[in-house]
Each structure stands twice: as structure tokens, then as C-alpha cells.
Design a protein around this motif. Structure first.
Motif, PDB file in Angstrom:
ATOM      1  N   ARG A 125      45.701  40.837  43.581  1.00  0.00           N
ATOM      2  CA  ARG A 125      44.365  41.043  43.038  1.00  0.00           C
ATOM      3  C   ARG A 125      44.444  41.890  41.778  1.00  0.00           C
ATOM      4  O   ARG A 125      45.404  42.610  41.544  1.00  0.00           O
TER       5      ARG A 125
ATOM      6  N   VAL B 132      36.376  40.137  35.539  1.00  0.00           N
ATOM      7  CA  VAL B 132      36.586  39.344  36.751  1.00  0.00           C
ATOM      8  C   VAL B 132      37.430  40.147  37.735  1.00  0.00           C
ATOM      9  O   VAL B 132      38.575  40.504  37.441  1.00  0.00           O
TER      10      VAL B 132
ATOM     11  N   ALA C  47      39.296  39.566  40.979  1.00  0.00           N
ATOM     12  CA  ALA C  47      39.706  38.384  41.727  1.00  0.00           C
ATOM     13  C   ALA C  47      40.864  38.714  42.652  1.00  0.00           C
ATOM     14  O   ALA C  47      41.714  39.555  42.336  1.00  0.00           O
TER      15      ALA C  47
ATOM     16  N   ALA D 299      36.202  36.036  44.125  1.00  0.00           N
ATOM     17  CA  ALA D 299      36.073  36.629  42.794  1.00  0.00           C
ATOM     18  C   ALA D 299      34.641  37.045  42.524  1.00  0.00           C
ATOM     19  O   ALA D 299      33.694  36.385  42.962  1.00  0.00           O
TER      20      ALA D 299
ATOM     21  N   GLY E  88      33.021  32.520  44.848  1.00  0.00           N
ATOM     22  CA  GLY E  88      32.895  33.022  43.473  1.00  0.00           C
ATOM     23  C   GLY E  88      31.466  33.471  43.253  1.00  0.00           C
ATOM     24  O   GLY E  88      30.528  32.724  43.509  1.00  0.00           O
TER      25      GLY E  88
END
Lengths: 291, 796
Positions: free
Chosen positions: B193, B305, B307, B322, B360
Motif C-alpha cells: 500500500r 490515491v 491504495a 483505494a 474504489g
């Protein structure tokens, strides 16, 4: 991006240009190659009441040898210097630096006098003038005076030029035949202003360093002569340690600012790297010269 | 191109031009300065416009007095938002999407300004110089308001509001999910991550934006010449805003010097100029200067982002989650709305891999910056960067070859059509083939040995892979920007064959350098069986074109190409009927090739196509019974779902161990854009796209300071790569015709930009892997590498 209104004069003789400058005083700008002035006008960052275009003053455009010096008229284009055999032979550092100035169209119009008078500390020519101990000839209503490059550059975009004076000539004393030279710079892209540049001229014999001249571009409000670093080289010679210590000293001597392209820390780091590279390359070239 | 002898079977006879490296016919004009851009038009009586633009990022307009400016030399009119009220309706980018907050984007600021560069007034004068001089005589007093400087602070509940009507700076939030990603990640053997940052991007076109509006009182017809990608879309929008019938508005975008997405939206200046021309009954031109362009053209990307990717111990991906925050700037642009970039990030984040569990989330947050709009790749450059970076990290953790890890997880050939977690459908893609060929071209073993040797010598060198899959040629099933009220799923071709047998093919798609005049002529020539030179293509003029919108979203080859095939087939059928009548033969036994109609089983018997064309207009006595004269048709095409394009990019880089300059040593693209209409054009598009991707990866970044001032307002500070920064880009093709589109074409205008930032970032991470540095931000500048290396080495 259109310039504000201005009166336009295009004199054909230096006297005429000086008379106009005297008439307008602070209110006029001298237009040479226009590579810095025109953007300033188009962004309306500058509001001169008159432009004195000296592009037709033919007497300011020349490149000749005189009493062992190379004298370059202020209006000489960078492109002319780039292709001058005299400059290449006698002033190889100036020649090398010229190839790093902007792009072809910029060098085709840009002049040596304009670059020095504009005094952008990240530009190549001011640093070359400083490291080569050039003399600038300034002419005003009271006549001519000559001033060493080291006294000419006062601060960011600020010089010792009086409002009623014009830079007319730059005089260089060629370095001894045995010396080597290098202009090292890091720019984000080819042709950009340098994040940092280092110019060096050194005269060595073996590991001994007879003379060293070093200066940095883009690392302070003016180009900066790195005298304490030069002293280390002369004292300790061009040994690995001497070079390393000179480079580290150079990083201490500069006073860089931070901007969106590089921090002051990174510019200091680059000064050290480029000083070392400049010394090494100048030394190699000096050895080739002798061989 | 090999020429085929007449007499072979029809399958071998066609195609002839599709697939050939035909030189772009527009280049003679465009490369020799003979193109005609907006600024090349000088109608008599032309006036020039200059806009007064806000120096403040956020301020109430306390006073706006234009009276002094009106008295300046050469000034014809000065307008503010008050003057526009009776002339135009306000622009509102609507969307049916849930949790989208619609806001107003006035062409001239009303009550307050929301970004530096926003227009408050326009001066119309006899010259641009006089207009700019007069701008300085407009009296404005601003009451500065707190700057909404960036998305994370703007999203705070107590942040100052940019749009009071929205009640929040978060103008949209959206989530796509499949499976149970939290449980999947909890069970993962390996998790990787990071927080990724994809910086704000500007669009730099050779031709700045610009437009010229003319409204001759005599005709009551408004003509707008604009540097736009979307003449049809503009025409429809202007008719509504100006309350004029559509057939009284003509939008022309003849030669346009680059667009890349930034010229696909409706801009304030276009509306203002139309309103002014209509009021003054004189032509008015506005040409954006570079500073205006950098301040006011739509900007792109700008995402944060967070993620996390989970894999099994053998490298099988099990899930991805994400959270994306997109800085959408000050306004929601018409027609795409502020949802375009944010939604596409979470739509494409699952990438080319089997992704059983996914979530997402995205928030689009308004700030005091130029509005966010589409830029080449929309959403995909950042998602490819994020996912492909996570894949490389997983490979390092699992000690797997990064290419092998990808090959293991690609959607397999037998799984197409594959429905993604966000609900997109990939019809087919050649993921494995692209990667395998990329490794072959790279000569992976030799390159890996070279890397080991270079590293042993103290050099920092690395290899980076990136694979993407994207949706192109989108039809009506999935609008380009979901929820927006305009239709983007169809395009049309209008073919006219004149009595001399030459063909005029007119399209509503409108190129900005992509080579439509060549590529579409190749398609039409093949569909009809006529010579390439006998087909002329006209684009970018709504008075001539059939109904359509324009060129964007990698759609022209698929949609206009499909419509061209249909129209060509229709006319060919009719031409063969006429020829059959003339030759007393069954049309089914006839074909056309090289402008010659011939009998398939007796190819030496035939007649010139032009004789057929002449007959088509000769009247009923010469035509088959009940046939209507003429050889003209308009056909539409809607590819419905659209089709997938994919590629693997490979970058080999070296990082200077002292100056931190990144040099790209090799760049390889292996792509599959289906049946290739013209390899020269495809390769040019790929190379141009990669060049822009290199810009994103290493150079380009729009910088605003905390006060909302733009620090990259000229090309001295906004760095686009030039020829000196680029390298020969090696382009290879896998050609798998799309199973779902007419002609088998897939869109490919954006792919170069999608793959490059990811491949370069991965190569730099690989080069710095001995220091444990992972690139999580683009652009990768020497300054950032300097700081990363210092931190890794423990130097303060």
C-alpha cells in the motif's frame, strides 16, 4: 500579452542613442536582442516610456583582438560568438558557455551586452565574464569608463550601469595557453536557465595548481566568484582531496534561493558536484592542451 | 502495400488502403505553414477582444466600473456579467449522477471570482493592443476571501465555501465495489500500500485556444470559428445558451493545432464572443496568449490515491481498495462536468488483471484553481501509475519477476468479454501477447545482465514495465462522462459521389492533427473500392457535417470509421445496382476496385466507376426501375459498448547518482489497437502520447501557491519536454481486430500517455531499489530524488 504603449527610437549611432538615454533617463529601456526585455514588456511587468533600439548601431557589433585582449562589441550576437574562430581559440570557455545559452533562435538575436546588462544570475555570460575577469566598457554622456565584471554585478538584475550609460564593449584577457576550462551546468531541460552552473579555468602542472578561477551561476543574487575554493586548489593542488575540499568549500560560498524547480539545499549540493566536475574536466583539458 | 491482381477472391481484394503506410495528406499543408487556424482569418471590420482576469484566487467583486475604459482609444464596447444577462443563459454542467452537486459557471464572473485568471469583463477594441491598454482603465475593487487552496483542506467541514449553492466543496463522491474487499485483504498473504500523488497537469498545444465570432445582420446566422475539438457539441450548446435555432449557428474548426482534451469543453470566451458579435453585428476575435492559456484552459489529473493491493503467496491478486481525492478546480465544466476525471479513476483502477474483490471511492473537491477537464488518458494515467507501482512492489516482496507476476494475473483470453468491478466490459485484449512481445523486443535476459553489470559499476539503472487496458470508441451504452445529458455514442459519415466519380466524405469528428483526412479517406476508399486520391475528407464544419459532436475520447477511428464503412457499403451497393443495369449483369457478380467496376468471374469486363457515377445523376431513364437518382448517403454508427485497447510499455532508465537527472535509455511500446488503418499514423500517435507521458513523468507540474497564485504561468516554469528530452520510441503492434466494432478498429489516441508515467516511475524505482526508494509521486524531478536519496541515506 501585448506591451504597454511606448515611444520607439532606432538610432544608428551610439552618440544618438546616448543622447536619447540622457533625455529619458530612468524612463527608457535599451533594446538590444530583446530576449529578456520583450517578455517583460509583454507581461506588462515593465512600463518604460521609451525604447531605444540599438540594433542599428553597427559600431557596437564586432569581435576583434586588440593589445592581447579579445574585445567584443556589446551588440555582438551570441550566435556570432558561437561561430567565431577567434572566440573558440582565445576564449574557449566563452565559446562553450555560448552553446548552453537558450536555443538557436534565442542565440540568433540575443547579444552579449544585453545578457550582461540584464544580469540574470542564472545566465551563462555573467558567470563567464566574472570568472575570466572581463572588463566592461560603459559609455555615458560624460565619456567612457571601464569596470571589472566583479564590480559590475550588484544584485539580482541590478548592475553598476548608470541609467544614462550603455555597455559598449566587453574585454577579455585570454587565459594562458596551458590552462584548461569547463562550464558545467544542470538545467531541467536543454536550453533552460541553469539550476546551477559552474565555470572554471585552471592552470595545472601535474597535481600542482598554478592558478584557479571558479564562479557559480544560479546560486545567488549575482554570479558568485568562488575565491576561497580557488585558494584551496592552489594550496592543496588538484589531488582528489584538494578537488573534493574545493568543491565542498564552493557549496559553502554560494547563497542560493529556493524556487519551484530546486531548493536552496539542492542547489548547494549541485554546486559541489558541478565544481568538482568543472575542475576535473578543466584539468583534463589543460593536460590535452599541453600534450 | 502489395498490389493485388484483379481476379483474386474478394477477401484478398480488400482491404487495399486500410493497413497501408499512407503518408498523411494534410502534412503538406500543416508542415509548410499553409494551415488556416483561427488567427489566420481576418474578415473585414474585425474587432479584437481582451479579457480582464482576476488576480485573486477567491474574492468578492465589491466594485466593477468600466466607464473609464469605454472612453479609451479604439474601444468599441466593454461588457461585464450584467451586460450578458439579456444575451446568454447561465452555463450549468448537469449530470444525473447521484451525489453530484450541480453548480453554475458564468462566462463572466458574477459577484465573486474563484480562481486566478477568471474573466470579469471583456474589452472589444479595434486592436488587441488597444484592448489590453483599456483593460488597465477598468476599475475593480476586490474583497479578498479565504483561499480554498487544495483538495484535502477544501474537503474539511469548516473549509470556506467556493460555491454557496453546493453547500460543500465536495461536488461529488462515488464508490464502485465488487466482492468483499476488506475480508479479502485481511486474508491476503502479501499486502502493498501507499499514498500516491499525481500532480496537476496543464495542456500545452502548439495553437493556443482562440475563437472568432461573426453575426452578419443580413443573414442572421452566427458563425463561430474556434480552436475546438467539438464543433457539433459547441453548436448544440450555443443554440441553447443564446436561444437561437441550431440551424442558424455554424461552428467551424478547420485546422486546429492540438487539443489533447483541453479543447473539448465549452469555454467562457466562446460564449462571450458569440454574444458580443451578435450584439455588435461585427466580427470579433479572441486569441488566447500563452499566459491566458496556462491560467484558464482546463487542467488535469491532480489526484491523491491511497491504495492497497492484496495477493496470495503465489502472486495471485485477490483484491484492491483505494480512496481517491481529485482536485477538480473552481468550476464544473460543460459538458463533461467535474465528474469526468474522478469517475474514470475508480472505473479503471482494477486494470488489466482479474480482480475478484475491489472497492474504489472517489471524492471530487472544488478549489481555487482553473477548472479540471479531460487530458489525454483521462483517469487512466494515474490508475496505471498506482496499480503498476503496487504490482512491482508486490513482485519485490514475493521475489517474483515483475513481468511474470503480471502474466499470471492478466485477464485470460478465454475470460473475455470480461466485466470489470466498475461494470465496464472489455470485449477482448491481447495482454499476454503484448507483454511477451515487449520482453522479446527488450531482449529481457540481455538487458537484465546489462543492468547487473552497470549496477556493479555503481550506476543507478532500472527497467520498468506497465500494462494498461482502456475503453475506446465508446458507444451509447456507457456515456463518455456518465450521467451527463448529451449523447456521445454516435457519429455519422456523409458521402457524396459527384458525377465525375470523385468522393466527398464529410464527418462531424474534427481533428487537431490526428490525420483524419488520410485515415478516413483510406477507410472510405476501401469501402467503395475507389482510389485513395479520389476521396476527399472534410471535417470540422457543422454547416457541412452530419449530426455529431467531435473528436475526443479515442473515438474517431471507431465511430467515424464505422460510419464511413456503412456509408461506403451503402453507396457501393447502389453503384453496383446501377452498374449491373448498365452492363446487363447481376449486381451480385460485380465488384469495384481501383475505380473500376468489373465482373468477378470475368475481371477484364467492366466499366469505370465514374461512368456509373455519371449515370446515377442522368435521370430515371438510365437507372434501374424505381431507383432514386443520386449517389449520396448519411449513415450513423453507434458501437454501443465500445472496445478495449491495451499495451505494455517498457522503460529503461538511468539516474545520475549526483545530479539525479533521469535519462531514458530505451522506450518500448507494444500495443494492440485492433485493425490498424494506417501504421504511420498509429505510430505517430503512440510516440506523441509517450512524449506527453514523459512530460508527465519527469517534467510537467502545475503549481499554485497557498494563496492560489499560479507559479507556472509561462513556459519558462511549466516545463514541457522538447525534442532534446525525447528519444526514439520503439513501437510494435499486435493486431487483433476488435470483435465488436465495424472494421475491427480500436481507439488508440491516448494510450501513449497512459502507459508512460507508470513505466518510467517503475524503472526509476527499480534503479533506486538498492536504497529502498519507491516512487509514489509524479513528476519525478531531480529535487524530489535528491530528497528521497538523502532520506534513504540518512543524511539530514
Amino acid at each position: 500579452m501585448k506591451p504597454p504603449p511606448f515611444a520607439y527610437h532606432a538610432p544608428t549611432h551610439l552618440d544618438e542613442a546616448l543622447a536619447l538615454l540622457e533625455r529619458y533617463g530612468d524612463d527608457a529601456k535599451v533594446l538590444a536582442g530583446g530576449q529578456s526585455l520583450m517578455p517583460l514588456l509583454n507581461f506588462r511587468l515593465s512600463y518604460p516610456s521609451a525604447l531605444i533600439d540599438i540594433n542599428r548601431v553597427a559600431e557596437l557589433s564586432y569581435l576583434r583582438q586588440e593589445n592581447g585582449q579579445v574585445c567584443i562589441g556589446a551588440l555582438t550576437r551570441q550566435r556570432t560568438i558561437e561561430f567565431s574562430e577567434l572566440a573558440r581559440r582565445q576564449l574557449p570557455l566563452l565559446h562553450e558557455a555560448t552553446t548552453l545559452v537558450g536555443h538557436l533562435p534565442i542565440r540568433t538575436r540575443g547579444t552579449i551586452g544585453g545578457s550582461l546588462a540584464h544580469a540574470d544570475p542564472a545566465a551563462e555570460y555573467p558567470t563567464v565574464a566574472l570568472v575570466l575577469d572581463a572588463e566592461l566598457v560603459l559609455q555615458g554622456p560624460g565619456g567612457r569608463r571601464s569596470i571589472p565584471a566583479e564590480e559590475f554585478f550588484v544584485s539580482y538584475l541590478t548592475t553598476a550601469l548608470a541609467p544614462n550609460e550603455i555597455v559598449t564593449e566587453i574585454r577579455f584577457s585570454p587565459a594562458p595557453r596551458t590552462s584548461g576550462w569547463a562550464f558545467e551546468e544542470v538545467a531541467r531541460r536543454h536550453g533552460d536557465f541553469a539550476l546551477v552552473g559552474v565555470a572554471g579555468v585552471i592552470d595545472t602542472e601535474g597535481e600542482q595548481c598554478r592558478t584557479a578561477r571558479l564562479a557559480a551561476a544560479g546560486a545567488g543574487p549575482t554570479p558568485i566568484r568562488l575565491r576561497a575554493a580557488e585558494d584551496i586548489l592552489v594550496r592543496e593542488g588538484v589531488t582528489e582531496q584538494g578537488i573534493q575540499r574545493a568543491a565542498a568549500k564552493a557549496a559553502e560560498l554560494v547563497e542560493p534561493d529556493s524556487d519551484i524547480h530546486a531548493s536552496a539545499d539542492f542547489r548547494r549540493h549541485l554546486t559541489e558536484v558541478l565544481t568538482r566536475r568543472a575542475i576535473q574536466r578543466a584539468r583534463e583539458r589543460g593536460q590535452e592542451q599541453r600534450a | 502495400m502489395s498490389s493485388t491482381e484483379i481476379g483474386e477472391s474478394v477477401e484478398e481484394l480488400t482491404p487495399k488502403f486500410v493497413g497501408a503506410r499512407v503518408k498523411r495528406r494534410e502534412d503538406q499543408r500543416l508542415l509548410t505553414g499553409q494551415g488556416a487556424y483561427v488567427d489566420d482569418h481576418h474578415p473585414p471590420g474585425l474587432l479584437q477582444a481582451a479579457f480582464l482576469r482576476s488576480p485573486y484566487a477567491h474574492a468578492r467583486i465589491a466594485r466593477l466600473d468600466t466607464s473609464a475604459a469605454l472612453t479609451r482609444p479604439g474601444v468599441v464596447a466593454v461588457l461585464t456579467s450584467k451586460d450578458l444577462v439579456p444575451l446568454v443563459k447561465p452555463v450549468r454542467a448537469a449530470s444525473k449522477m447521484r451525489e453530484y452537486k450541480e453548480t453554475s459557471f458564468p462566462p463572466l464572473a458574477v459577484e465573486k471570482v474563484r480562481y486566478v485568471g477568471e474573466a470579469l469583463a471583456v474589452v472589444i477594441a479595434e486592436s488587441r493592443y488597444l484592448a489590453e491598454d483599456a483593460l488597465e482603465w477598468i476599475n475593480v475593487e476586490y474583497d479578498p476571501l479565504p483561499t480554498v487552496a487544495n483538495a484535502p483542506t477544501a474537503a474539511q467541514p469548516d473549509a470556506p465555501l467556493l460555491h454557496d449553492e453546493a453547500g460543500s466543496n465536495i461536488l461529488l463522491s462515488r464508490e464502485f465495489a465488487r466482492g468483499d474487499v476488506d475480508a479479502a485483504l485481511a486474508s491476503a498473504a502479501v499486502r502493498v500500500r501507499d499514498r500516491f500523488r499525481f500532480r496537476r497537469h496543464a495542456t500545452v498545444c502548439m495553437e493556443n485556444r482562440g475563437c472568432l465570432a461573426d453575426y452578419p445582420a443580413g443573414t442572421g446566422e452566427l458563425t463561430l470559428r474556434s480552436a475546438t475539438q467539438c464543433p457539433g457539441l459547441l453548436r448544440d450548446a450555443l443554440a441553447d445558451l443564446l436561444d437561437m435555432p441550431e440551424h442558424r449557428i455554424r461552428v467551424v474548426a478547420a485546422d486546429v493545432g492540438g487539443g489533447f482534451g483541453a479543447k473539448s469543453s465549452l469555454y467562457p470566451e466562446e460564449i462571450v464572443l458569440c454574444a458580443v458579435a451578435r450584439r455588435l453585428k461585427r466580427p470579433v476575435k479572441w486569441i488566447s496568449d500563452r499566459q491566458e492559456d496556462l491560467k484558464t484552459s482546463t487542467q488535469a489529473w491532480d489526484e491523491i490515491v491511497d491504495a492497497e493491493l492484496g495477493l496470495q503467496a503465489d502472486g495471485t491478486i485477490i483484491g484492491l481498495r483505494a480512496d481517491v481525492t481529485t482536485d477538480i478546480g473552481a468550476y464544473s465544466i460543460y459538458p463533461w462536468t467535474a465528474t469526468l476525471e474522478p469517475i474514470q479513476t475508480i472505473s479503471f483502477l482494477s486494470g488489466p488483471y482479474r480482480m475478484p474483490h475491489y472497492r474504489g471511492r472517489n471524492r471530487g473537491v472544488a478549489t481555487c484553481k482553473a477548472p479540471m477537464g479531460p487530458y489525454r488518458g483521462v483517469g487512466r494515467p494515474v490508475t496505471t501509475f498506482v496499480l503498476e507501482s503496487l504490482m512491482d512492489r508486490a513482485a519485490r516482496l514475493l521475489a517474483l519477476d515483475p513481468a511474470e507476476l503480471r502474466l499470471k494475473n492478466y485477464i485470460r483470453a478465454d475470460e473475455f468479454p470480461y466485466k470489470t468491478p466498475a461494470g465496464l466490459v472489455w470485449d477482448q485484449a491481447s495482454l499476454t501477447e503484448c507483454m511477451q512481445k515487449a520482453r522479446d523486443v527488450l531482449d529481457a535476459d540481455t538487458t537484465t545482465r546489462w543492468r547487473a553489470q552497470a549496477r556493479a559499476a555503481g550506476r543507478w539503472v532500472g527497467i520498468g514495465f506497465a500494462t494498461y487496458i482502456e475503453l475506446t470508441g465508446v458507444g451509447s451504452a456507457i456515456p463518455v462522462s456518465p450521467g451527463m445529458p448529451i449523447a456521445t455514442g454516435t457519429e455519422a459519415a456523409f458521402l457524396r459521389i459527384d458525377p465525375a466519380g470523385t468522393v466527398t466524405a464529410t464527418f462531424s469528428v474534427a481533428p487537431q492533427g490526428q490525420g483524419h483526412e488520410t485515415a478516413l479517406a483510406q477507410v472510405v476508399a476501401d469501402a467503395l473500392g475507389v482510389a485513395f486520391d479520389s476521396v476527399r475528407v472534410i471535417c470540422g464544419d457543422t454547416a457541412l457535417a452530419p449530426q455529431g459532436t467531435g473528436t475526443y475520447a479515442s473515438r474517431s477511428a471507431v465511430l467515424a470509421g464505422g460510419a464511413a464503412i456503412r456509408a461506403g457499403q451503402t453507396l457501393k451497393e447502389k453503384a453496383l445496382k446501377i452498374a449491373g443495369h448498365m452492363m446487363e449483369s447481376n449486381p451480385a457478380n460485380l465488384d469495384i476496385r481501383d475505380g473500376q467496376v468489373f465482373l468477378r468471374d470475368k475481371p477484364e469486363r467492366g466499366l469505370p466507376f465514374r461512368a456509373v457515377a455519371k449515370t446515377a445523376y442522368a435521370g430515371l431513364r438510365r437507372l434501374p426501375k424505381d431507383m432514386e437518382p443520386g449517389l449520396e448517403v448519411t449513415r450513423f454508427y453507434d458501437p454501443f459498448f465500445g472496445t478495449a485497447s491495451s499495451a505494455t510499455h517498457v522503460a529503461v532508465v538511468e539516474v545520475d547518482t549526483e545530479t539525479y537527472a533521469v535519462t531514458i535509455k530505451r522506450y518500448i511500446v507494444v500495443e494492440d489497437c485492433g485493425r490498424i488503418i494506417n501504421p504511420l499514423i498509429v505510430e505517430g500517435q503512440v510516440r506523441g502520447g509517450v512524449a506527453q507521458g514523459i512530460g508527465a513523468a519527469l517534467y510537467e507540474e502545475v503549481v499554485y501557491d497557498d494563496a492560489g497564485q499560479l507559479l507556472t504561468g509561462s513556459l519558462v516554469d511549466y516545463l514541457v519536454p522538447t525534442a532534446s528530452e525525447l528519444l526514439p520510441i520503439e513501437v510494435h503492434h499486435i493486431e487483433t481486430p476488435s470483435p465488436t466494432t465495424l472494421g475491427g478498429f480500436r481507439g488508440m489516441g491516448e494510450g501513449g500517455t497512459i502507459g508512460a508515467p507508470a513505466a518510467i516511475a517503475n524503472a526509476v524505482s527499480d534503479a533506486l531499489s538498492h536504497l529502498g526508494i519507491e516512487i509514489n509521486e509524479i513528476p519525478i524531478t531531480p529535487e524530489k530524488l535528491f530528497r528521497l536519496v538523502r532520506a534513504a541515506e540518512g543524511t539530514p
